[in-house]
Design an enzyme around this catalytic site. Structure first.
Site, mmCIF file in Angstrom:
data_model
loop_
_atom_site.group_PDB
_atom_site.id
_atom_site.type_symbol
_atom_site.label_atom_id
_atom_site.label_comp_id
_atom_site.label_asym_id
_atom_site.label_seq_id
_atom_site.Cartn_x
_atom_site.Cartn_y
_atom_site.Cartn_z
ATOM 1 C CG ASP A 151 -2.256 -8.275 1.297
ATOM 2 O OD1 ASP A 151 -1.920 -9.080 1.647
ATOM 3 O OD2 ASP A 151 -4.056 -8.049 0.727
ATOM 4 C CG ASP B 26 -4.539 -9.925 3.873
ATOM 5 O OD1 ASP B 26 -4.665 -10.641 2.127
ATOM 6 O OD2 ASP B 26 -4.357 -8.555 3.664
ATOM 7 C CG HIS C 283 -2.488 -1.226 0.803
ATOM 8 N ND1 HIS C 283 -3.021 -1.064 -0.118
ATOM 9 C CD2 HIS C 283 -2.265 -1.754 1.655
ATOM 10 C CE1 HIS C 283 -3.595 -2.128 0.628
ATOM 11 N NE2 HIS C 283 -3.028 -2.940 1.620
ATOM 12 C CG HIS D 195 -6.235 -5.434 1.635
ATOM 13 N ND1 HIS D 195 -6.095 -6.523 2.051
ATOM 14 C CD2 HIS D 195 -7.354 -4.575 2.304
ATOM 15 C CE1 HIS D 195 -7.097 -6.083 3.688
ATOM 16 N NE2 HIS D 195 -7.799 -5.793 3.654
ATOM 17 C CE1 TYR E 17 -3.174 -7.343 8.436
ATOM 18 C CE2 TYR E 17 -4.388 -7.873 7.275
ATOM 19 C CZ TYR E 17 -3.406 -7.062 7.701
ATOM 20 O OH TYR E 17 -2.628 -6.348 6.907
HETATM 21 ZN ZN LIG Z 1 -3.932 -7.006 2.993
#
Ligand SMILES: [Zn+2]
Length: 426
Positions: free
Chosen positions: A137, A229, A99, A139, A269
């Site tokens: 990932d 995740d 990110h 995201h 997580y």
């Molecule tokens: Zn992520």
């Protein structure tokens, strides 16, 4: 990972090495590095003020040091692979990086570890290094996309949730975003339209999109933003990927770039799910055969036989059973649509309803099949010109396939006329 065992990623990530990589490669972003460097001596109140400049960032006095180690470890892993000291490598690091954009932190990320490592590898190789970054990932790697969206030497493919306000939000992760300028076509976003994407969706995307496109790109180095995740049980992701699927995806990537593969840890997580997923990837990199993921709907007692449809699990909606068709009849329209290797179709429900058997296609079958012609605005290199064999350093000698002129295509075979054709019958 070498044949003799593990080389831990912390080896060789001295401050000077990582600093050279970050500052020299991303020199115009030096202000961002300097800002984070000053946080090591700030009191807690000032740390909160600096963190508030970014989205979803928390800082402690040791954050800068950890971020240095993370970026440096990724660089060390890439260096070892390019120098053929190891066949492949894993950088198990925190904080994550995908990110973090050019000159900005965000989403728990301070420096973009994968991007720094990719550009570090290109600088080691003199610039001409085609790098594939696969980001699985859950995201969207908005930072990585922004860094490379105008760069045709880096093919960025992301599999992620793209629904509503799911982090990082916005339209950056849309399948419509394909890069800019010279990099148009070198960004591919596969956005799931909601939660509960699982093994069939990820393996379908791998076999029908990622591998065919990557094969045409013919990378010389493969980096993976390996977040876990999307794994089943993660409290943020909401997806259903099983640990063996992460190992299987790693196995599938092993046929690219002569096996020069570096995994860099991103999110994850649920510590148990993250450890299991990473464990599967490590096993594959060390030579253990991949394990097939469990069936989504395991057969239950009382099923009428091998061909019987298992009952749906609770909370999962299945489409009505397709009518039985004869072997010669064409496939139904929706099935053809699901097989289309275009990113946008991956968001359609048809893709999620495809049988897992389609996604279970073996690597050999995928790599030998003819990928669908998918041409961006620039010329792709064909993987048939020679995928590099493993164990050769890119830094010592040019690989054998470089500079090899591809001859003109062979002339079409002349059709032999049938002896009777063209003659007048008596
Ligand atoms: Zn992520």
């Amino acid at each position: 990972m070498g044949r003799s065992g593990m080389q831990w990623g912390a080896v060789g990530c001295s401050g000077a090495q990582w600093g050279d990589a970050v500052v020299a490669v991303r020199g115009r972003r030096g202000a961002h590095v300097s800002l984070l460097a000053r946080t090591a001596a700030l009191p807690a109140r000032d740390l909160r003020a600096v963190a508030a400049r970014f989205d979803s960032v928390f800082l402690s006095p040791r954050s800068y040091e950890c971020a240095r180690l993370a970026a440096g470890t990724a660089c060390a892993a890439v260096s070892a692979v390019l120098r053929a000291q190891v066949r492949n490598a894993v950088a198990i690091v925190r904080p994550p990086g995908h990110h973090a954009g050019p000159g900005a932190a965000g989403g728990f990320c301070l420096f973009n570890n994968v991007a720094v490592a990719a550009q570090h590898g290109q600088s080691l190789a003199g610039g001409a290094l085609r790098v594939l970054i696969l980001d699985w990932d859950v995201h969207h790697g908005n930072g990585t996309q922004k860094i490379f969206e105008e760069d045709p030497s880096v093919l960025y493919i992301s599999l992620h949730r793209h629904d509503g306000s799911f982090f990082p939000g916005g339209s950056g992760g849309s399948p419509r975003r394909r890069g800019r300028g010279r990099g148009t076509g070198f960004t591919i976003n596969v956005g799931w339209g909601g939660p509960r994407a699982g093994d069939p969706e990820y393996l379908l995307a791998m076999t029908r999109l990622v591998l065919p496109v990557a094969c045409q790109f013919s990378p010389q180095l493969v980096l993976v933003s390996a977040g876990f995740d999307a794994g089943r049980g993660d409290p943020l992701g909401g997806c259903l990927v099983s640990p063996p699927t992460f190992g299987l995806m790693t196995h599938l990537l092993g046929g690219l770039a002569g096996g020069r593969l570096v995994l860099v840890l991103e999110g994850g997580y649920n510590l148990g799910a993250t450890a299991e997923g990473m464990g599967q990837c490590l096993g594959v990199l060390l030579g253990t055969p991949p394990v097939l993921p469990p069936p989504r709907h395991p057969p239950t007692r009382g099923a009428a036989g091998p061909g019987a449809e298992p009952p749906p699990a609770a909370g999962v909606e299945l489409p009505p059973p397709a009518p039985r068709r004869s072997p010669r009849s064409p496939p139904p329209r929706q099935q053809r649509a699901a097989m289309t290797s275009h990113a946008a179709t991956m968001t359609s429900p048809a893709a999620t309803m495809t049988s897992p058997a389609v996604a279970m296609t073996s690597r050999a079958a995928v790599m030998t099949s003819q990928p669908r012609p998918w041409t961006p605005s620039c010329a792709w290199r064909s993987c048939t010109s020679g995928t590099p064999r493993g164990g050769r350093s890119l830094l010592q000698a040019p690989p054998p396939w470089e500079g090899r002129a591809r001859g003109p295509p062979p002339p079409p075979a002349r059709r032999r006329r049938s002896p009777r054709r063209g003659r007048c019958s008596p």
